[in-house]
Design an enzyme around this catalytic site. Structure first.
Site, mmCIF file in Angstrom:
data_model
loop_
_atom_site.group_PDB
_atom_site.id
_atom_site.type_symbol
_atom_site.label_atom_id
_atom_site.label_comp_id
_atom_site.label_asym_id
_atom_site.label_seq_id
_atom_site.Cartn_x
_atom_site.Cartn_y
_atom_site.Cartn_z
ATOM 1 C CE LYS A 67 -2.429 1.565 3.691
ATOM 2 N NZ LYS A 67 -3.572 1.747 4.615
ATOM 3 N NE ARG A 111 -5.058 -1.701 7.210
ATOM 4 C CZ ARG A 111 -4.295 -0.937 7.975
ATOM 5 N NH1 ARG A 111 -4.736 -0.477 9.137
ATOM 6 N NH2 ARG A 111 -3.083 -0.611 7.582
ATOM 7 C CG HIS A 138 -12.492 9.074 8.741
ATOM 8 N ND1 HIS A 138 -13.569 9.323 7.930
ATOM 9 C CD2 HIS A 138 -11.774 8.095 8.131
ATOM 10 C CE1 HIS A 138 -13.502 8.536 6.864
ATOM 11 N NE2 HIS A 138 -12.420 7.779 6.965
ATOM 12 N N GLY A 292 -3.542 -2.735 18.198
ATOM 13 C CA GLY A 292 -3.701 -2.822 16.738
ATOM 14 C C GLY A 292 -2.883 -1.747 16.056
HETATM 15 P P1 NAD Z 1 -9.457 11.933 13.214
HETATM 16 O O1 NAD Z 1 -8.567 13.106 13.025
HETATM 17 O O2 NAD Z 1 -10.703 11.834 12.403
HETATM 18 O O3 NAD Z 1 -9.870 11.817 14.756
HETATM 19 C C1 NAD Z 1 -8.916 12.008 15.773
HETATM 20 C C2 NAD Z 1 -9.513 11.607 17.106
HETATM 21 O O4 NAD Z 1 -8.513 11.793 18.111
HETATM 22 C C3 NAD Z 1 -10.701 12.457 17.520
HETATM 23 O O5 NAD Z 1 -11.593 11.675 18.260
HETATM 24 C C4 NAD Z 1 -10.048 13.517 18.400
HETATM 25 O O6 NAD Z 1 -10.955 14.116 19.318
HETATM 26 C C5 NAD Z 1 -9.026 12.660 19.122
HETATM 27 N N1 NAD Z 1 -7.934 13.451 19.694
HETATM 28 C C6 NAD Z 1 -7.224 14.431 19.101
HETATM 29 N N2 NAD Z 1 -6.312 14.920 19.965
HETATM 30 C C7 NAD Z 1 -6.454 14.233 21.126
HETATM 31 C C8 NAD Z 1 -5.813 14.262 22.387
HETATM 32 N N3 NAD Z 1 -4.809 15.114 22.635
HETATM 33 N N4 NAD Z 1 -6.217 13.396 23.349
HETATM 34 C C9 NAD Z 1 -7.212 12.506 23.119
HETATM 35 N N5 NAD Z 1 -7.870 12.441 21.941
HETATM 36 C C10 NAD Z 1 -7.493 13.287 20.957
HETATM 37 O O7 NAD Z 1 -8.522 10.671 12.983
HETATM 38 P P2 NAD Z 1 -8.941 9.180 12.569
HETATM 39 O O8 NAD Z 1 -8.883 9.061 11.084
HETATM 40 O O9 NAD Z 1 -10.178 8.791 13.287
HETATM 41 O O10 NAD Z 1 -7.690 8.356 13.128
HETATM 42 C C11 NAD Z 1 -7.493 8.199 14.530
HETATM 43 C C12 NAD Z 1 -6.156 7.550 14.781
HETATM 44 O O11 NAD Z 1 -6.139 6.240 14.248
HETATM 45 C C13 NAD Z 1 -4.964 8.265 14.149
HETATM 46 O O12 NAD Z 1 -3.936 8.325 15.115
HETATM 47 C C14 NAD Z 1 -4.551 7.368 13.002
HETATM 48 O O13 NAD Z 1 -3.186 7.464 12.711
HETATM 49 C C15 NAD Z 1 -4.900 6.016 13.602
HETATM 50 N N6 NAD Z 1 -5.073 4.926 12.631
HETATM 51 C C16 NAD Z 1 -4.630 3.694 13.000
HETATM 52 C C17 NAD Z 1 -4.783 2.629 12.126
HETATM 53 C C18 NAD Z 1 -4.327 1.252 12.542
HETATM 54 O O14 NAD Z 1 -4.290 0.361 11.688
HETATM 55 N N7 NAD Z 1 -4.027 1.027 13.780
HETATM 56 C C19 NAD Z 1 -5.389 2.814 10.876
HETATM 57 C C20 NAD Z 1 -5.865 4.075 10.545
HETATM 58 C C21 NAD Z 1 -5.703 5.140 11.433
#
Ligand code: NAD
Length: 321
Positions: A67, A111, A138, A292
């Site tokens: 990817k 996923r 999101h 995860g």
């Molecule tokens: P997003 O920007 O839509 O949402 C971010 C979330 O984090 C919101 O709920 C926000 O309120 C919260 N947040 C922001 N600052 C914060 C803080 N200081 N303390 C607590 N909460 C806080 O992002 P998203 O697309 O929902 O992604 C969320 C996370 O998931 C990101 O860190 C992204 O990198 C990670 N992610 C992980 C995987 C995986 O496979 N593990 C896959 C995709 C995304």
């Protein structure tokens, strides 16, 4: 070579297909049939973008590829595009020829949701009734939708750093006909399963916010420095992950390991539980925690699955390459 454009994914891919693909590839990783390549992630010095590759090879599913993509923080404002952009490329493992190019944006959310969902299936108590959500961005909506299918949840409780975002997940609970309640962090003590999916760099969920017997899926921490839960929570839990090497370097376990609270060898692969080579939850009172981190093989597995669906429905675009 086949192309499955991003616009087709929503109508093609189901949560069930994503779940099956991810469960299967986690099992293959644990049995040594599949492995991830080292992740490349670079700040490219243009548009503040972070760009990289996650790849791997699944010998059992014969899926080879990567990817490519990352994060362009100015996309929404400047171009009306989402900030996370990715594309999956699949190759024929027998010849090295490209076989497919697949839109990876929605697939990434599906996923990731499938991964926590697989962890709930294999690690949460079967009588789990209350689902706690930390995060309302999101990914959170996808996480919640998938998790609700794993147990007979009767209530969803939620906390978010930005409380004005909570309606994002309240809406998903309402669609499923399940009551939703916003709670303070210590209100998470009522939860049987907790999913955290935030971009935080400091812990929100503390060890004393989590009751005995709870399953916690930490899904937000995928980079060095990020942290969602107190390290002490891992010290007192059965810790599982998609990939141990990522868990202890870029996942939630990086902090507990650095602080000497747990060792790398304390972190088990969820795939081993799926395969039956690890017993999983040891008792109804044990706290289980899934770290995860997100692996390339998950992306390849769901992409291969969507290509199959696209071919079956006559939607895949064939190009001479
Ligand atoms: P997003 O920007 O839509 O949402 C971010 C979330 O984090 C919101 O709920 C926000 O309120 C919260 N947040 C922001 N600052 C914060 C803080 N200081 N303390 C607590 N909460 C806080 O992002 P998203 O697309 O929902 O992604 C969320 C996370 O998931 C990101 O860190 C992204 O990198 C990670 N992610 C992980 C995987 C995986 O496979 N593990 C896959 C995709 C995304």
């Amino acid at each position: 070579m086949l192309i499955v454009p991003e616009r087709e994914i929503a109508d093609l891919m189901t949560r069930e297909a994503a779940f099956d693909a991810v469960e299967q590839v986690f099992a293959s990783m644990a049995s040594g049939d599949a492995y991830n390549f080292p992740v490349v992630r670079e700040a490219i010095g243009h548009e503040d973008a972070l760009y990289g590759f996650k790849g791997g090879f699944d010998r059992a599913g014969l899926t080879l590829g990567l990817k490519a993509g990352g994060y362009w923080p100015n996309n929404l404002e400047k171009h009306g595009l989402i900030n996370h952009q990715s594309t999956v490329f699949l190759f024929d493992p027998d010849t090295g020829r490209p076989t497919a190019m697949v839109g990876g944006n929605l697939l990434t959310a599906l996923r990731t949701a499938a991964a926590s969902s697989v962890s709930i299936k294999h690690l949460a108590r079967t009588d789990a009734k209350i689902l706690g959500m930390i995060g309302a961005g999101h990914q959170a909506a996808f996480q919640l939708r998938a998790a609700l299918e794993q147990r007979n949840f009767e209530k969803v409780i939620g906390w978010n750093y930005h409380p004005e975002m909570l309606p994002n997940i309240e809406k998903v609970a309402a669609e499923a006909g399940i009551p939703f309640e916003a709670v303070p962090l210590d209100g998470m003590r009522q939860a049987d399963v907790i999913i955290s999916i935030t971009s935080a760099f400091a812990p929100s969920l503390m060890a004393d916010h989590v009751s005995a017997g709870t399953h916690v899926a930490c899904m937000g921490t995928d980079t060095k420095g990020k942290q969602e839960v107190e390290s002490a929570l891992l010290a007192g839990a059965g810790v599982f992950t998609d990939e141990v090497a990522q868990s202890v370097t870029i996942g939630e376990a990086q902090h507990a390991v650095a602080e000497g609270l747990i060792k790398e060898s304390d972190v088990a692969q969820l795939g081993a539980v799926i395969n039956g080579t690890h017993p999983g939850r040891s008792s109804d009172d044990q706290i289980t925690l899934f770290d995860g981190t997100g692996v390339g093989l998950q992306d390849l597995a769901v992409a291969a699955s969507v290509v199959e669906l696209a071919v079956r429905k006559g939607i895949a675009i064939e190009v001479d390459f």
